[in-house]
Write a protein that holds these residues in place. Structure first.
Motif, PDB file in Angstrom:
ATOM      1  N   ARG A   1      -9.390   7.748  -8.065  1.00 38.13           N
ATOM      2  CA  ARG A   1      -8.377   7.076  -7.243  1.00 38.13           C
ATOM      3  C   ARG A   1      -7.274   8.065  -6.905  1.00 38.13           C
ATOM      4  N   LEU A   2      -6.894   8.109  -5.631  1.00 38.29           N
ATOM      5  CA  LEU A   2      -5.817   8.999  -5.187  1.00 38.29           C
ATOM      6  C   LEU A   2      -4.600   8.123  -4.901  1.00 38.29           C
ATOM      7  N   ILE A   3      -3.497   8.409  -5.596  1.00 38.09           N
ATOM      8  CA  ILE A   3      -2.342   7.515  -5.502  1.00 38.09           C
ATOM      9  C   ILE A   3      -1.087   8.300  -5.156  1.00 38.09           C
ATOM     10  N   GLY A   4      -0.509   7.976  -4.012  1.00 37.35           N
ATOM     11  CA  GLY A   4       0.756   8.586  -3.601  1.00 37.35           C
ATOM     12  C   GLY A   4       1.888   7.620  -3.909  1.00 37.35           C
ATOM     13  N   VAL A   5       3.028   8.171  -4.311  1.00 39.89           N
ATOM     14  CA  VAL A   5       4.172   7.330  -4.667  1.00 39.89           C
ATOM     15  C   VAL A   5       5.366   7.744  -3.828  1.00 39.89           C
ATOM     16  N   GLU A   6       6.054   6.753  -3.269  1.00 36.29           N
ATOM     17  CA  GLU A   6       7.196   7.058  -2.409  1.00 36.29           C
ATOM     18  C   GLU A   6       8.405   6.228  -2.808  1.00 36.29           C
ATOM     19  N   PRO A   7       9.617   6.659  -2.396  1.00 35.03           N
ATOM     20  CA  PRO A   7      10.812   5.871  -2.714  1.00 35.03           C
ATOM     21  C   PRO A   7      10.827   4.580  -1.893  1.00 35.03           C
ATOM     22  N   ASP A   8      11.313   3.506  -2.475  1.00 32.13           N
ATOM     23  CA  ASP A   8      11.289   2.223  -1.744  1.00 32.13           C
ATOM     24  C   ASP A   8      12.172   2.237  -0.488  1.00 32.13           C
ATOM     25  N   LYS A   9      13.144   3.168  -0.426  1.00 33.35           N
ATOM     26  CA  LYS A   9      14.012   3.238   0.758  1.00 33.35           C
ATOM     27  C   LYS A   9      13.536   4.280   1.785  1.00 33.35           C
TER      28      LYS A   9
END
Ligand SMILES: *Cc1c(COP(=O)(O)O)cnc(C)c1O
Length: 387
Positions: free
Chosen positions: A254-262
Protein backbone atom coordinates in the motif's frame (compact mmCIF):
# COMPACT_ATOMS: atom_id res chain seq x y z
CA UNK A 1 12.14 1.33 -13.66
CA UNK A 2 8.41 1.61 -13.52
CA UNK A 3 6.98 4.50 -15.43
CA UNK A 4 3.31 5.23 -15.91
CA UNK A 5 4.09 7.94 -18.45
CA UNK A 6 1.99 7.16 -21.46
CA UNK A 7 2.73 10.22 -23.55
CA UNK A 8 5.89 12.21 -22.88
CA UNK A 9 5.49 13.98 -19.57
CA UNK A 10 1.93 12.75 -18.97
CA UNK A 11 0.63 10.59 -16.14
CA UNK A 12 -2.86 9.78 -17.31
CA UNK A 13 -4.43 13.20 -17.88
CA UNK A 14 -1.94 14.93 -15.54
CA UNK A 15 1.41 16.59 -16.15
CA UNK A 16 2.35 18.08 -19.50
CA UNK A 17 3.88 21.45 -20.17
CA UNK A 18 1.70 24.56 -20.31
CA UNK A 19 4.27 27.29 -20.80
CA UNK A 20 5.07 30.06 -23.30
CA UNK A 21 6.76 28.85 -26.53
CA UNK A 22 10.20 30.30 -25.72
CA UNK A 23 10.26 28.45 -22.40
CA UNK A 24 8.88 25.29 -24.02
CA UNK A 25 11.86 25.25 -26.34
CA UNK A 26 14.31 25.40 -23.45
CA UNK A 27 12.45 22.67 -21.53
CA UNK A 28 12.32 20.41 -24.59
CA UNK A 29 16.08 20.70 -24.83
CA UNK A 30 16.38 19.81 -21.15
CA UNK A 31 14.08 16.79 -21.60
CA UNK A 32 16.23 15.57 -24.46
CA UNK A 33 19.44 15.85 -22.41
CA UNK A 34 17.84 14.14 -19.43
CA UNK A 35 16.70 11.24 -21.63
CA UNK A 36 20.22 10.96 -22.95
CA UNK A 37 21.86 10.71 -19.53
CA UNK A 38 19.31 9.10 -17.21
CA UNK A 39 20.29 5.53 -18.05
CA UNK A 40 23.90 6.28 -18.92
CA UNK A 41 25.93 4.01 -16.59
CA UNK A 42 28.76 6.53 -16.26
CA UNK A 43 26.35 9.32 -15.31
CA UNK A 44 24.51 7.17 -12.77
CA UNK A 45 27.81 5.95 -11.32
CA UNK A 46 28.91 9.52 -10.75
CA UNK A 47 25.53 10.29 -9.18
CA UNK A 48 25.92 7.34 -6.78
CA UNK A 49 29.48 8.39 -6.00
CA UNK A 50 28.41 11.81 -4.74
CA UNK A 51 25.42 10.35 -2.90
CA UNK A 52 27.88 8.23 -0.97
CA UNK A 53 30.77 10.63 -0.49
CA UNK A 54 28.91 13.93 -0.04
CA UNK A 55 25.38 13.07 1.06
CA UNK A 56 26.38 10.08 3.23
CA UNK A 57 24.17 7.40 1.62
CA UNK A 58 23.05 4.82 1.99
CA UNK A 59 21.17 5.88 5.08
CA UNK A 60 19.68 3.25 7.41
CA UNK A 61 16.25 1.68 7.45
CA UNK A 62 15.87 1.61 11.23
CA UNK A 63 13.49 -0.65 13.13
CA UNK A 64 11.50 1.60 15.49
CA UNK A 65 11.03 -0.82 18.37
CA UNK A 66 9.55 1.67 20.84
CA UNK A 67 7.21 3.32 18.36
CA UNK A 68 6.02 -0.12 17.25
CA UNK A 69 5.23 -0.99 20.85
CA UNK A 70 3.56 2.37 21.47
CA UNK A 71 1.24 2.23 18.44
CA UNK A 72 0.58 -1.51 18.69
CA UNK A 73 0.17 -3.66 15.57
CA UNK A 74 2.45 -3.58 12.54
CA UNK A 75 6.25 -3.43 12.79
CA UNK A 76 7.42 0.07 11.98
CA UNK A 77 10.63 0.87 10.12
CA UNK A 78 11.97 4.38 9.51
CA UNK A 79 13.78 5.34 6.30
CA UNK A 80 16.29 7.87 7.56
CA UNK A 81 16.48 10.69 5.00
CA UNK A 82 16.99 12.96 8.02
CA UNK A 83 20.56 11.64 8.21
CA UNK A 84 21.55 13.01 4.79
CA UNK A 85 23.91 15.98 4.58
CA UNK A 86 21.79 19.14 4.97
CA UNK A 87 19.23 17.05 6.87
CA UNK A 88 16.62 16.04 4.30
CA UNK A 89 15.92 14.23 1.04
CA UNK A 90 16.14 17.40 -1.11
CA UNK A 91 19.90 17.03 -1.61
CA UNK A 92 19.41 13.77 -3.62
CA UNK A 93 17.64 15.64 -6.39
CA UNK A 94 19.99 18.61 -6.21
CA UNK A 95 23.06 16.42 -6.80
CA UNK A 96 21.39 14.70 -9.77
CA UNK A 97 20.34 17.92 -11.46
CA UNK A 98 23.71 19.62 -10.93
CA UNK A 99 25.49 16.68 -12.54
CA UNK A 100 23.10 16.97 -15.48
CA UNK A 101 23.75 20.73 -15.61
CA UNK A 102 27.49 20.07 -15.79
CA UNK A 103 26.98 17.57 -18.63
CA UNK A 104 24.98 20.24 -20.46
CA UNK A 105 27.84 22.72 -20.06
CA UNK A 106 26.01 25.10 -17.69
CA UNK A 107 28.19 27.26 -15.45
CA UNK A 108 25.40 28.84 -13.51
CA UNK A 109 22.62 27.32 -11.37
CA UNK A 110 19.43 29.16 -10.50
CA UNK A 111 16.68 27.94 -8.17
CA UNK A 112 13.58 29.11 -6.35
CA UNK A 113 12.98 28.67 -2.66
CA UNK A 114 10.09 29.40 -0.31
CA UNK A 115 11.06 28.43 3.22
CA UNK A 116 14.68 28.18 2.15
CA UNK A 117 15.24 24.43 2.42
CA UNK A 118 15.67 23.81 -1.31
CA UNK A 119 17.77 26.98 -1.60
CA UNK A 120 20.12 25.79 1.11
CA UNK A 121 20.48 22.31 -0.45
CA UNK A 122 21.18 23.90 -3.84
CA UNK A 123 23.68 26.42 -2.47
CA UNK A 124 25.43 23.60 -0.59
CA UNK A 125 25.95 21.44 -3.66
CA UNK A 126 26.88 24.44 -5.87
CA UNK A 127 29.61 25.29 -3.38
CA UNK A 128 31.06 21.78 -3.57
CA UNK A 129 30.83 21.61 -7.38
CA UNK A 130 32.16 25.15 -7.84
CA UNK A 131 29.07 26.37 -9.67
CA UNK A 132 27.81 29.93 -9.66
CA UNK A 133 24.52 29.95 -7.70
CA UNK A 134 21.60 32.39 -7.71
CA UNK A 135 18.55 31.75 -5.52
CA UNK A 136 15.26 33.54 -6.16
CA UNK A 137 13.14 34.12 -3.10
CA UNK A 138 10.00 36.16 -2.46
CA UNK A 139 10.71 39.35 -0.49
CA UNK A 140 8.29 38.31 2.24
CA UNK A 141 10.02 34.94 2.53
CA UNK A 142 13.50 36.53 2.76
CA UNK A 143 12.24 38.50 5.75
CA UNK A 144 10.66 35.50 7.47
CA UNK A 145 13.61 33.21 6.72
CA UNK A 146 16.48 35.60 7.41
CA UNK A 147 18.62 32.83 8.89
CA UNK A 148 18.29 30.67 5.77
CA UNK A 149 19.20 33.68 3.62
CA UNK A 150 22.37 34.05 5.70
CA UNK A 151 23.05 30.30 5.41
CA UNK A 152 22.85 30.47 1.62
CA UNK A 153 25.12 33.52 1.57
CA UNK A 154 27.65 31.67 3.75
CA UNK A 155 27.57 28.91 1.14
CA UNK A 156 28.44 31.45 -1.54
CA UNK A 157 25.03 31.89 -3.19
CA UNK A 158 23.57 35.14 -4.41
CA UNK A 159 20.01 35.76 -3.18
CA UNK A 160 17.58 37.73 -5.34
CA UNK A 161 14.70 39.08 -3.29
CA UNK A 162 11.58 39.31 -5.47
CA UNK A 163 9.09 42.01 -4.50
CA UNK A 164 6.80 41.64 -7.52
CA UNK A 165 3.32 40.19 -6.95
CA UNK A 166 2.84 39.02 -3.39
CA UNK A 167 6.56 38.52 -2.82
CA UNK A 168 6.05 34.77 -2.35
CA UNK A 169 7.26 31.51 -3.87
CA UNK A 170 5.12 31.81 -7.00
CA UNK A 171 6.66 35.21 -7.81
CA UNK A 172 10.15 33.84 -7.22
CA UNK A 173 9.42 30.98 -9.66
CA UNK A 174 8.24 33.44 -12.33
CA UNK A 175 11.42 35.50 -11.99
CA UNK A 176 13.63 32.41 -12.10
CA UNK A 177 11.87 31.17 -15.27
CA UNK A 178 12.39 34.60 -16.84
CA UNK A 179 16.10 34.35 -16.02
CA UNK A 180 16.23 30.87 -17.59
CA UNK A 181 14.66 32.04 -20.84
CA UNK A 182 17.17 34.92 -21.02
CA UNK A 183 20.26 32.91 -20.08
CA UNK A 184 19.54 29.29 -21.03
CA UNK A 185 22.85 28.97 -22.87
CA UNK A 186 24.88 28.97 -19.67
CA UNK A 187 22.18 28.57 -16.99
CA UNK A 188 20.38 25.57 -15.50
CA UNK A 189 17.14 25.93 -13.51
CA UNK A 190 17.20 23.47 -10.62
CA UNK A 191 13.63 22.77 -9.50
CA UNK A 192 13.09 21.46 -5.99
CA UNK A 193 10.08 19.12 -6.07
CA UNK A 194 8.24 16.67 -8.33
CA UNK A 195 6.14 19.49 -9.78
CA UNK A 196 6.30 21.94 -12.68
CA UNK A 197 6.21 21.36 -16.44
CA UNK A 198 7.81 18.31 -18.10
CA UNK A 199 10.55 17.10 -17.66
CA UNK A 200 10.86 18.20 -14.01
CA UNK A 201 8.45 15.70 -12.36
CA UNK A 202 10.05 12.78 -14.22
CA UNK A 203 13.56 14.01 -13.53
CA UNK A 204 12.99 14.63 -9.82
CA UNK A 205 11.45 11.16 -9.46
CA UNK A 206 14.43 9.59 -11.18
CA UNK A 207 16.85 11.14 -8.68
CA UNK A 208 14.67 10.62 -5.58
CA UNK A 209 13.98 6.97 -6.45
CA UNK A 210 17.20 6.10 -4.65
CA UNK A 211 15.09 6.22 -1.45
CA UNK A 212 12.96 3.19 -2.38
CA UNK A 213 15.78 1.49 -4.25
CA UNK A 214 17.59 1.36 -0.90
CA UNK A 215 14.58 0.69 1.33
CA UNK A 216 13.46 -2.25 -0.82
CA UNK A 217 16.88 -3.88 -0.64
CA UNK A 218 17.10 -3.13 3.10
CA UNK A 219 13.68 -4.52 4.04
CA UNK A 220 14.33 -7.69 2.01
CA UNK A 221 17.61 -8.12 3.89
CA UNK A 222 16.03 -7.52 7.30
CA UNK A 223 12.65 -9.19 6.91
CA UNK A 224 12.90 -11.29 3.79
CA UNK A 225 9.70 -9.75 2.43
CA UNK A 226 8.22 -6.53 1.13
CA UNK A 227 6.52 -4.03 3.43
CA UNK A 228 2.72 -3.96 3.62
CA UNK A 229 2.64 -0.16 3.48
CA UNK A 230 4.93 2.77 2.74
CA UNK A 231 3.94 6.11 4.26
CA UNK A 232 5.35 9.50 3.20
CA UNK A 233 4.34 13.14 3.52
CA UNK A 234 3.39 15.03 0.36
CA UNK A 235 4.14 18.71 -0.22
CA UNK A 236 5.03 18.88 -3.89
CA UNK A 237 5.50 15.14 -3.72
CA UNK A 238 9.22 14.50 -4.21
CA UNK A 239 10.14 12.52 -1.10
CA UNK A 240 6.90 10.53 -1.45
CA UNK A 241 7.41 9.65 -5.13
CA UNK A 242 11.00 8.63 -4.30
CA UNK A 243 9.79 6.51 -1.39
CA UNK A 244 7.08 4.88 -3.58
CA UNK A 245 8.90 4.46 -6.91
CA UNK A 246 10.26 0.91 -6.57
CA UNK A 247 7.01 -0.36 -5.05
CA UNK A 248 4.56 1.01 -7.64
CA UNK A 249 4.73 -2.30 -9.51
CA UNK A 250 4.27 -4.33 -6.31
CA UNK A 251 0.47 -4.38 -5.84
CA UNK A 252 0.73 -5.93 -2.34
CA UNK A 253 2.41 -2.75 -1.03
CA UNK A 254 0.00 0.00 0.00
CA UNK A 255 1.32 3.44 -0.95
CA UNK A 256 0.10 6.13 1.42
CA UNK A 257 0.66 9.87 1.09
CA UNK A 258 -0.13 12.17 4.00
CA UNK A 259 -0.95 15.85 3.69
CA UNK A 260 -1.89 18.71 6.05
CA UNK A 261 -5.65 19.16 6.46
CA UNK A 262 -5.32 22.84 5.46
CA UNK A 263 -3.46 22.03 2.24
CA UNK A 264 -5.16 18.73 1.37
CA UNK A 265 -4.60 18.87 -2.38
CA UNK A 266 -5.10 15.18 -3.06
CA UNK A 267 -8.03 14.79 -0.68
CA UNK A 268 -10.01 17.81 -1.94
CA UNK A 269 -8.33 18.97 -5.16
CA UNK A 270 -9.83 19.00 -8.66
CA UNK A 271 -8.01 18.72 -12.00
CA UNK A 272 -6.57 22.06 -13.06
CA UNK A 273 -3.49 23.73 -14.51
CA UNK A 274 -1.11 25.65 -12.24
CA UNK A 275 2.52 26.68 -12.63
CA UNK A 276 2.77 25.12 -16.08
CA UNK A 277 1.36 21.63 -15.48
CA UNK A 278 -1.91 19.80 -14.84
CA UNK A 279 -2.57 18.24 -11.44
CA UNK A 280 -5.13 18.03 -8.68
CA UNK A 281 -5.29 21.54 -7.29
CA UNK A 282 -7.19 23.39 -4.59
CA UNK A 283 -9.21 26.13 -6.24
CA UNK A 284 -11.35 28.85 -4.68
CA UNK A 285 -14.86 29.74 -5.91
CA UNK A 286 -13.42 31.91 -8.70
CA UNK A 287 -11.21 29.10 -9.94
CA UNK A 288 -7.96 30.58 -8.59
CA UNK A 289 -5.42 28.55 -6.59
CA UNK A 290 -6.55 28.60 -2.96
CA UNK A 291 -4.36 30.00 -0.20
CA UNK A 292 -3.05 27.07 1.85
CA UNK A 293 -1.69 26.83 5.35
CA UNK A 294 0.59 24.34 7.06
CA UNK A 295 2.67 24.44 10.22
CA UNK A 296 5.35 22.82 8.05
CA UNK A 297 6.66 25.43 5.61
CA UNK A 298 7.64 22.76 3.08
CA UNK A 299 4.00 21.69 2.62
CA UNK A 300 2.42 25.05 1.92
CA UNK A 301 1.54 24.52 -1.75
CA UNK A 302 -1.92 24.35 -3.43
CA UNK A 303 -0.83 21.85 -6.13
CA UNK A 304 0.83 18.43 -6.14
CA UNK A 305 3.03 16.45 -8.48
CA UNK A 306 1.22 15.08 -11.57
CA UNK A 307 2.18 11.47 -10.85
CA UNK A 308 0.59 11.63 -7.40
CA UNK A 309 -2.53 13.07 -9.03
CA UNK A 310 -2.55 10.03 -11.29
CA UNK A 311 -1.77 7.52 -8.52
CA UNK A 312 -4.70 8.96 -6.58
CA UNK A 313 -7.26 8.98 -9.39
CA UNK A 314 -6.18 5.54 -10.64
CA UNK A 315 -6.48 4.16 -7.11
CA UNK A 316 -2.91 2.85 -6.89
CA UNK A 317 -2.05 5.12 -3.96
CA UNK A 318 -4.18 6.53 -1.16
CA UNK A 319 -3.85 9.93 0.44
CA UNK A 320 -4.99 11.07 3.88
CA UNK A 321 -5.01 14.36 5.74
CA UNK A 322 -3.87 14.90 9.34
CA UNK A 323 -4.33 17.98 11.52
CA UNK A 324 -1.90 20.20 13.39
CA UNK A 325 -2.51 18.56 16.78
CA UNK A 326 -1.83 15.09 15.39
CA UNK A 327 1.38 16.34 13.80
CA UNK A 328 2.67 18.01 16.97
CA UNK A 329 1.91 14.88 18.98
CA UNK A 330 3.81 12.67 16.49
CA UNK A 331 6.71 15.16 16.43
CA UNK A 332 7.10 14.86 20.21
CA UNK A 333 6.48 11.13 20.35
CA UNK A 334 9.20 10.25 17.83
CA UNK A 335 11.66 12.41 19.78
CA UNK A 336 10.70 10.88 23.10
CA UNK A 337 10.48 7.24 22.00
CA UNK A 338 13.09 6.91 19.27
CA UNK A 339 15.59 9.71 19.88
CA UNK A 340 14.78 11.29 16.52
CA UNK A 341 13.43 14.84 16.21
CA UNK A 342 11.72 14.75 12.81
CA UNK A 343 10.98 17.69 10.53
CA UNK A 344 7.41 18.91 11.06
CA UNK A 345 6.81 17.78 7.47
CA UNK A 346 7.92 14.22 8.25
CA UNK A 347 5.86 14.19 11.47
CA UNK A 348 2.76 14.13 9.22
CA UNK A 349 3.72 10.64 8.02
CA UNK A 350 4.34 9.49 11.59
CA UNK A 351 0.93 10.85 12.63
CA UNK A 352 -0.82 8.71 10.03
CA UNK A 353 1.12 5.60 11.12
CA UNK A 354 -0.61 5.98 14.48
CA UNK A 355 -3.93 5.33 12.72
CA UNK A 356 -2.71 2.56 10.43
CA UNK A 357 -0.43 0.45 12.64
CA UNK A 358 -3.16 -0.81 15.03
CA UNK A 359 -5.29 -1.91 12.03
CA UNK A 360 -2.51 -4.28 10.92
CA UNK A 361 -1.18 -7.43 12.55
CA UNK A 362 2.16 -7.87 14.29
CA UNK A 363 3.72 -9.68 11.36
CA UNK A 364 2.92 -6.86 8.95
CA UNK A 365 5.38 -4.09 8.15
CA UNK A 366 5.12 -0.33 7.68
CA UNK A 367 7.94 1.85 6.34
CA UNK A 368 7.68 5.54 7.26
CA UNK A 369 9.82 7.88 5.21
CA UNK A 370 11.43 10.36 7.61
CA UNK A 371 12.02 13.03 4.96
CA UNK A 372 14.10 15.32 7.18
CA UNK A 373 15.34 16.22 10.62
CA UNK A 374 13.60 18.69 12.88
CA UNK A 375 16.40 20.97 14.07
CA UNK A 376 15.05 23.69 11.79
CA UNK A 377 11.65 23.41 13.51
CA UNK A 378 12.62 23.36 17.16
CA UNK A 379 12.08 27.10 17.73
CA UNK A 380 8.66 26.93 16.07
CA UNK A 381 7.70 23.81 18.02
CA UNK A 382 8.80 25.56 21.21
CA UNK A 383 6.50 28.49 20.41
CA UNK A 384 3.57 26.19 19.64
CA UNK A 385 4.01 23.76 22.52
CA UNK A 386 5.24 26.01 25.35
CA UNK A 387 3.20 29.17 24.67
C1 LIG B 1 10.60 20.22 1.34
C2 LIG B 1 10.31 19.14 2.30
C3 LIG B 1 9.15 18.32 2.19
C4 LIG B 1 8.11 18.52 1.13
O1 LIG B 1 8.56 18.40 -0.17
P1 LIG B 1 8.22 17.14 -1.09
O2 LIG B 1 8.66 17.57 -2.43
O3 LIG B 1 6.76 16.88 -0.99
O4 LIG B 1 9.01 15.99 -0.56
C5 LIG B 1 8.97 17.29 3.09
N1 LIG B 1 9.85 17.08 4.10
C6 LIG B 1 10.95 17.84 4.25
C7 LIG B 1 11.87 17.54 5.39
C8 LIG B 1 11.22 18.90 3.38
O5 LIG B 1 12.31 19.65 3.54
Amino acid sequence: MNDVELKQGYFGEFGGSFVPPELKEVLDMLAEQFEKYKNDPEFMEEFKFYLKEFVGRENPLSFARNLTEEYGGAKIYLKREDLNHTGAHKINNVIGQILLAKRMGAKRIIAETGAGQHGVATATACSMFGMDCTIYMGKLDTERQALNVFRMELLGAKIVSVDKGQGRLKDAVDEALGDLVQNYENTFYLLGSAVGPHPFPTMVKHFQSVISEESKRQILEKEGKLPDAVIAVTGGGSNAIGAFAHYIDEPSVRLIGVEPDKAATLTHGVPGVIHGFKCLVLLDEDGNPQPTYSIAAGLDYPGIGPEHSYLKTSGRAEYHAVNKEEVLEAFQLLAKKEGIIPALESAHAVAYAKKLAPQLSKDQIIIINISGRGDKDVQQAFDMIKK
